[in-house]
Design an enzyme around this catalytic site. Structure first.
Site, mmCIF file in Angstrom:
data_model
loop_
_atom_site.group_PDB
_atom_site.id
_atom_site.type_symbol
_atom_site.label_atom_id
_atom_site.label_comp_id
_atom_site.label_asym_id
_atom_site.label_seq_id
_atom_site.Cartn_x
_atom_site.Cartn_y
_atom_site.Cartn_z
ATOM 1 N N SER A 159 42.022 79.722 44.845
ATOM 2 C CA SER A 159 43.260 79.262 44.252
ATOM 3 C C SER A 159 44.510 80.225 44.690
ATOM 4 C CB SER A 159 43.119 79.200 42.739
ATOM 5 O OG SER A 159 42.253 78.427 42.438
ATOM 6 N N ASP A 160 44.325 81.518 45.108
ATOM 7 C CA ASP A 160 45.250 82.405 45.522
ATOM 8 C C ASP A 160 45.538 82.181 47.164
ATOM 9 O OD1 ASP A 160 45.884 84.704 43.395
ATOM 10 O OD2 ASP A 160 43.671 84.020 43.155
#
Length: 407
Positions: free
Chosen positions: A178-179
């Site tokens: 997600s990052d």
């Protein structure tokens, strides 16, 4: 050689993964990236991961997590909580094209470092905010880390073995996906905003990136499968609900991933496995039929794969142009001849560690290639250089700021 972004200066106020990943991408493309860190402590990831060892085998202060995200930057330390520190950041922002931050929504407004404040002193500033849930909405005040967005986006509902299989249940993807996705979307947004500023408006703008949004968007065709069909996708391990055979098979010495993308490839696979009649079986002649009947098909293929080692099958399938690949661990990835040919593993000289490995940027630009000009910096390595060159502070002024614990 000038690079794509050699005319761009970036003020990187971000920490941990998403913002630093985006800033590293900009640095690889030639931007002058100034990373602002807390005095004495620095970015949180300076305390996360494995500590790199120097040539004598001694542990250093540099961690694997920091080294992964901060190549190409200059590190300065400023106490952002102090009015004098805030003033220094504002002065730096006047001379920058881009500002990146990933504080909680609204935090920087307390310091006069939010977009509305900074655009008054630099209307051309492209200001990118990365947060867990975005600047608006009922969840915007919440903190969040990668596993939360993997779970809430639906990604973990798609990942892992089916409930009735060994180890069944939702699984987290093995890295902070997600990052990384949010960082890549941030990079795209920044480049788009710079292009608009320089070719259309002459003005910067605010970019609002949410990890939650980015992870949902990254589900792409899987989310669209649900929206079109109304059927909630189920976990299938390494297999696919819409393409077959499209999964890992156990061989006598490991696992081989097979990705048959069309009917002729399936016929080739059947010939190699010594099962030519399967390609003519009315249950398996078309991909959609194979997908519907894979509980019947897969066991027949699996029995044959088990009889030979991975390389035996891979050599034959490669010769027939049937997509396949071994499941590597990381000790094998960087030994692969294709990875070596593409120079995906490079080394840089670090101030305290010596030679350090770095994973190369995958962009291959013919006229303005990626350049690795600086290794990940030590904490505050460039404070005097940046504040002296950009703000004209002399040695006495820098010493006074240190005594006051501003830098």
């Amino acid at each position: 050689m000038a690079q794509c972004l050699s005319h761009i200066r970036v003020l990187d106020l971000s920490r941990v993964f998403s913002g630093p990943w985006a800033a590293q991408m900009l640095a690889d493309l030639g931007a002058d990236v100034i990373k602002v860190e807390r005095p004495g402590r620095g970015d949180d990831v300076r305390g996360q991961g494995y500590r790199a060892k120097n040539a004598q085998g001694e542990e250093t202060a540099e961690t694997s997590s920091f080294l992964a995200m901060n190549r190409g930057k200059r590190s300065i330390s400023i106490n952002m909580a102090s009015p004098k520190g805030q003033a220094l950041i504002r002065e730096l922002a006047k001379q920058c094209d881009v500002l990146l931050e990933n504080f909680k929504a609204g935090d920087l407004a307390r310091y006069g470092l939010d977009y509305e404040s900074l655009k008054e002193i630099n209307p051309r500033l492209v200001y990118c905010s990365i947060t867990g849930f975005g600047q608006t909405g009922p969840y915007s005040p919440r903190p969040g880390y990668d596993p939360i967005f993997q779970s809430m986006s639906g990604l973990m509902s798609l990942t892992g073995n089916a409930p009735d299989e060994p180890g069944g249940g939702p699984q987290k993807v093995g890295y902070a996906v997600s990052d990384i996705n949010a960082g890549l979307y941030a990079t795209i947004g920044i480049l788009a905003a710079l292009n608009h500023r320089d070719t259309v408006s002459g003005k910067g703008q605010h970019i609002d990136i949410a990890l939650y949004d980015a992870q949902i968007a990254s589900l792409s065709h899987m989310a669209m499968n649900y929206l079109v069909s109304g059927e909630v996708p189920q976990r299938m391990g390494t297999a696919s609900a819409i393409t077959c055979p499209y999964q890992a098979f156990e061989c006598s010495d490991g696992h081989l991933m097979i990705a048959v993308g069309n009917d002729p490839q399936f016929a080739q696979l059947c010939n190699i496995l010594g099962l030519p009649d399967l390609a003519q079986d009315p249950r398996f002649t078309l991909n959609r039929l194979r997908a519907q009947n894979q509980k019947v098909l897969i066991p027949m293929l699996a029995e044959v794969f088990k009889t030979q080692p991975v390389k035996f099958w891979q050599d034959q399938l490669d010769a027939a142009n049937v997509p396949c690949g071994p499941i590597y661990d990381l000790s094998q990835v960087f030994e692969d001849p294709q990875v070596k040919h593409r120079e995906m593993l490079i080394e840089m000289e670090h101030a305290t560690v010596g030679r350090i490995p770095q994973i190369a940027n995958p962009l291959r630009l013919s006229e303005t290639p990626v350049s690795y000009r600086r290794p990940p910096p030590t904490l505050s390595e460039h404070t005097d250089e940046v504040l002296g060159d950009m703000l004209g502070l002399n040695e006495a002024e820098l010493s006074r700021l240190r005594e006051e614990k501003i830098i």
